[in-house]
Design an enzyme around this catalytic site. Sequence first.
Site, mmCIF file in Angstrom:
data_model
loop_
_atom_site.group_PDB
_atom_site.id
_atom_site.type_symbol
_atom_site.label_atom_id
_atom_site.label_comp_id
_atom_site.label_asym_id
_atom_site.label_seq_id
_atom_site.Cartn_x
_atom_site.Cartn_y
_atom_site.Cartn_z
ATOM 1 N N HIS A 166 26.122 -13.251 37.529
ATOM 2 C CA HIS A 166 25.816 -13.687 36.160
ATOM 3 C C HIS A 166 26.727 -14.826 35.738
ATOM 4 O O HIS A 166 26.261 -15.867 35.242
ATOM 5 C CB HIS A 166 25.968 -12.504 35.201
ATOM 6 C CG HIS A 166 25.948 -12.888 33.752
ATOM 7 N ND1 HIS A 166 24.835 -12.728 32.954
ATOM 8 C CD2 HIS A 166 26.906 -13.432 32.948
ATOM 9 C CE1 HIS A 166 25.110 -13.162 31.740
ATOM 10 N NE2 HIS A 166 26.362 -13.588 31.709
ATOM 11 N N HIS B 140 23.779 -12.817 23.153
ATOM 12 C CA HIS B 140 23.771 -11.650 24.033
ATOM 13 C C HIS B 140 22.763 -10.600 23.585
ATOM 14 O O HIS B 140 22.368 -9.739 24.376
ATOM 15 C CB HIS B 140 25.154 -10.989 24.080
ATOM 16 C CG HIS B 140 26.201 -11.791 24.786
ATOM 17 N ND1 HIS B 140 27.004 -12.692 24.133
ATOM 18 C CD2 HIS B 140 26.571 -11.818 26.087
ATOM 19 C CE1 HIS B 140 27.831 -13.241 25.011
ATOM 20 N NE2 HIS B 140 27.593 -12.731 26.191
ATOM 21 N N HIS C 3 26.067 -19.132 34.947
ATOM 22 C CA HIS C 3 26.366 -20.101 33.887
ATOM 23 C C HIS C 3 26.739 -21.455 34.482
ATOM 24 O O HIS C 3 26.438 -22.502 33.902
ATOM 25 C CB HIS C 3 27.498 -19.587 33.002
ATOM 26 C CG HIS C 3 27.087 -18.501 32.056
ATOM 27 N ND1 HIS C 3 26.066 -18.646 31.147
ATOM 28 C CD2 HIS C 3 27.572 -17.240 31.874
ATOM 29 C CE1 HIS C 3 25.927 -17.532 30.446
ATOM 30 N NE2 HIS C 3 26.828 -16.661 30.866
#
Length: 739
Positions: free
Chosen positions: A457, A559, A461
């Site tokens: 994850h 989020h 980014h």
Amino acid sequence: MEIAARLGSVTADAAKVAERTVHRLAKPAALALAPVLLRQAKQLQEGLVWLPEPKGQRHGTIPAPEGGGSAPLRLLAIGDSTATGVGAERLEDGLVLQTATRLAAREQRPVEWRIIGLEGSTAAQVLERYLPEVEGEWDAILLLVGANDALQLVGRRAFARSIRQLVAGLAEHLSPGGVIGLTGTPQIDTFVWLPQPVRSLIGGHARTLDDMQQRIAAADPRVLHLPTPAIVEPEQHAADGFHPSAAGYRLWSSIVAPRIAQALARRAADAPAAETPSLAPAATELSAPVRQGIVPPYLLEQLAAAGLATASIVAERTLGLDRGIRTGREATAPQQPSLRPDAPARIPGEPPAPHRTISDAKGTTTLPGSAVRTEGEEPTDDIAVNQAYDGLGLSWQLLMDAFGRDSLDGAGMPLLATVHYGDRYANAFWDGTRMVFGDGDGEVFAGFTNAVDVIGHELGHGVISSTADLVYRDQSGALNESIADVLGSLVKQHVLGQSADAADWLIGAGVFTDTVQGVALRSMSAPGTAYDDPALGKDPQPGHMRDFVVTRDDLGGVHINSGIPNRAFHLVATAIGGKAWEAPGLIWMDALTGDLPRTADFATFAAATVDASVARFGEDAAETLAVREAWAAVGVTDEAVPDASVADEVRVARTGGMLGRTQAAVLELQVIPGDDREQLDTLVASGVLEDLGRQTLPDAPLWRVTVETKCDVTVAEPLLPEEVLALLRRLLELGDEPA
């Protein structure tokens, strides 16, 4: 300003004004706390010390480094005690001169500087007393206010009015292409020496004021929001525990100076377009750097308030670090050689391979730390080092095997990581150059290097910043988080050789200890079901656009609302079947690496994935049908999906509160008790809800009532009559469905 007296005054009056803070304390609660606050006021007045302003001339010139030259850069600082350097023994150790020195070195030219202001000044006082003293033209202006407004619990509207007037007045003294740096309100809620509840009272209000500063900066391309770092190391505090020391100002200047230089460079490159203020929220967010952590702030806030022996203290400290270093990601900034070494030259014909370096911060917050394992070296005795090394390699392998992509940027970018960051730091993040892992608190969080999807994850980014570089706010920010989740899940599935049907679709499984009532940080298949724990609260992620959370927290819910595109990808992958990194992953990667705008919302990305599927598989292909149906199923598009609706369905949802969470219930009309069903029918038929829905109350919790084909209204909670509010609460309890 005598801080002790001011804090004492604030705590003594807290029962009268606490409802104005971000925590919205009810009056009975505030009155109940009044004796505690009064006692704390006396203790603070007796215990805190007063520090003088450092002596010296408040103007001067920092010479250019040897060999540097050209016209000087002019820097003005105006504001309160942080402008005048309180906390440092010498003026040259304060924020302004340390920033000027860094700018001179970075720009290779002299910096003329001036300080205007006085300790104890609020924004309104700076506007009235010191703005008239500003003369001439300046390339960069630092406006340093907020601390005293927070201490005096100045209302956010009054504070915002003063800031806007200050910005307008200072803009008249700004050179063409110049910038105004609006420094954030200090993170008072990280001052662990302040007792509770006064720390939450003042700290919460400080965060509210800082949010107003961010919004003002976002409305004007000439204005740059500069977050105030969390001062967590003892040596970074001055003797009063409130102001930064010379070391604290050094940390702060290391954040401020690069941001100013980068903003000036951008303004110089696009000066004509930058002179006219714009109300577009993305004006400054296009390049606003953000620390992108795997643990969302709303979860840490919930944990900080839970009162656990260790985890709550660690969560509070972690929040401070995360908010304080939003400058961790700057796509347009030149990479620091010490943080990002060049990839080694490859022998012609040699196949691509990862180039990893793992460093150890040894419990400090200094990056990058000491290198402890590099590419090809044997495992160490430190399990976190080895897990990070392996996780980086497995993430690289997924990118290469599935997408033919050599590292994050497609050009062999070295993969860097730092372990053992901070004292039991409860997060892991991507800072624009490297992955950084905390060890967790040991009570709620077990650590972050053992979850390969967390590593995938965070490296995701890096892929995103090297491609579409989606703005990390609102829907584009939620897409940023979602695509990182997709890549993280694909890394785990690739490692395990799983099909889409066999995968668990959990993000962060294994980061919690066994005491937590939850399975992971997020669920892509069923957003809102990952955890339901007394300390952490309930997973607030929605899986459908009807439950989209409108909030200013979490950079607009990046989020939270990422659950919607997450579920869309899960639906695509399970509908197509087979390996999710094949057709579904290729479609998502094609969309990401195409002409996707940085501010893409969900609908824009949905269209991009449809186009990508058509280009790769064809208009009538099963893959394209799966993509179209998935986005419709989560409410992003309005294309019909067979059997997607439920007749006579009633939905009640409440959104709001400090964390911006949604509670929702979906139930069939026939299960509602007779009296309540009759009251609901009357309420819908009367049009009362529609009338109330036309009124607005900023920042109030919202109720959305949807009755199939008859009603879809959103109403601010304070506008609802008590009997209606009671009915909606009963319906919410009756359904008790995840949001």
